[in-house]
Write an enzyme that holds these catalytic residues in place. Structure first.
Site, mmCIF file in Angstrom:
data_model
loop_
_atom_site.group_PDB
_atom_site.id
_atom_site.type_symbol
_atom_site.label_atom_id
_atom_site.label_comp_id
_atom_site.label_asym_id
_atom_site.label_seq_id
_atom_site.Cartn_x
_atom_site.Cartn_y
_atom_site.Cartn_z
ATOM 1 N N CYS A 157 0.837 -1.214 0.000
ATOM 2 C CA CYS A 157 0.000 0.000 0.000
ATOM 3 C C CYS A 157 0.864 1.255 0.000
ATOM 4 O O CYS A 157 0.546 2.246 -0.664
ATOM 5 C CB CYS A 157 -0.925 0.017 1.213
ATOM 6 S SG CYS A 157 -2.045 -1.389 1.282
ATOM 7 N N ARG B 146 -7.879 -4.582 -3.116
ATOM 8 C CA ARG B 146 -7.453 -3.412 -3.915
ATOM 9 C C ARG B 146 -8.455 -3.226 -5.058
ATOM 10 O O ARG B 146 -8.277 -3.785 -6.138
ATOM 11 C CB ARG B 146 -6.039 -3.618 -4.456
ATOM 12 C CG ARG B 146 -5.018 -3.828 -3.365
ATOM 13 C CD ARG B 146 -3.610 -4.015 -3.887
ATOM 14 N NE ARG B 146 -2.801 -4.642 -2.852
ATOM 15 C CZ ARG B 146 -2.265 -4.007 -1.813
ATOM 16 N NH1 ARG B 146 -2.416 -2.714 -1.700
ATOM 17 N NH2 ARG B 146 -1.571 -4.670 -0.895
HETATM 18 C C1 BEZ Z 1 0.529 -4.598 1.845
HETATM 19 O O1 BEZ Z 1 1.731 -4.784 1.889
HETATM 20 O O2 BEZ Z 1 0.026 -3.547 1.427
HETATM 21 C C2 BEZ Z 1 -0.387 -5.683 2.323
HETATM 22 C C3 BEZ Z 1 -0.022 -6.991 2.084
HETATM 23 C C4 BEZ Z 1 -0.852 -8.003 2.542
HETATM 24 C C5 BEZ Z 1 -2.032 -7.708 3.220
HETATM 25 C C6 BEZ Z 1 -2.379 -6.384 3.407
HETATM 26 C C7 BEZ Z 1 -1.564 -5.372 2.957
#
Ligand code: BEZ
Length: 238
Positions: free
Chosen positions: A55, A138
């Site tokens: 993110c 997402r």
């Molecule tokens: C992330 O790195 O944005 C992420 C990865 C797995 C679950 C939730 C967020």
């Protein structure tokens, strides 16, 4: 598609439908969606969680591209099920501490919705329990200036989005609207575009005889040239 979510019959928003309305608190104050965005294109997107690496890379990339989207009359609006203070702390950390792929001192100026109750994310089908019960996937909703959903894309938690593709999608949608054409696979501005299918044999025959700027592969598949300059000068905000 209708599914049961939180014991209510839930209708997934679909392309061509009015974007579901909501009011929400964001890092830039209250928003009333889509009313506040009338006249603008909007990329309304969700991310799983603040203070997570994928993110963070996405927000830095999107924020760095914000002016390019603004030039296409397109605003960005983010959401996660985190609270406002988490959002503020995360965005401050990004600005003050994170340097990534040549991007640094990145200030996220577009609004980020707090959705602790999951009210908005549930309305938009952003909570997909097979992937996560507690985080939004997402999701990307491209909404046009009339508040109509024009594109929907979903990615899982593990995969960061391709923001150049979202930029291309906005250009393709605006080009299709402006020139009444469609865009073929992997289209980029300057590539040939697809002209509407011939409605009658007569028109088809005329098309098969190919005009200068038009090429027909068969009666149902004709393309024509459309200069990049013409595309960009038509859609870029003056
Ligand atoms: C992330 O790195 O944005 C992420 C990865 C797995 C679950 C939730 C967020």
């Amino acid at each position: 598609m209708e599914t049961t979510q939180n014991a209510e019959v839930f209708h997934m928003p679909r392309i061509g439908e009015k974007a579901p309305e909501f009011k929400a608190i964001t890092t830039q104050g209250e928003v009333n969606f889509p009313t506040d965005y009338k006249g603008n294109w909007v990329i309304f997107f969700s991310h799983p969680a603040d203070f997570t690496p994928v993110c963070t890379s996405e927000f830095m990339t999107f924020a760095a591209m914000e002016e390019r989207f603004a030039a296409l009359n397109t605003k960005l609006l983010g959401l996660s099920v985190d609270g406002l203070y988490s959002h503020i702390a995360w965005l401050r950390t990004i600005k003050e501490k994170i340097e990534y792929k040549g991007m640094k001192d990145i200030e996220v100026k577009f609004p980020l919705i707090e959705d602790i109750t999951m009210e908005v994310s549930s309305k938009y089908g952003m909570i997909q329990p097979g992937e996560s019960n507690t985080k939004a996937v997402r999701a990307v909703f491209i909404v046009d200036p009339e508040g109509i959903i024009r594109t929907i894309i979903y990615y899982p938690l593990s995969m960061g989005r391709n923001f150049e593709e979202l930029y291309r999608a906005i250009i393709a949608l605006q080009t299709a609207d402006a020139f009444s054409i469609a865009t073929p696979a992997d289209w980029q501005p300057g590539d040939e575009v697809i002209v509407p299918t011939a409605g009658s044999c007569g028109v088809a025959k005329e098309r098969m005889e190919s005009k200068d700027d038009m090429h027909c592969y068969d009666w149902f598949f004709c393309t024509k040239k459309l200069d990049k300059d013409k595309v960009m000068s038509t859609i870029l905000k003056k």
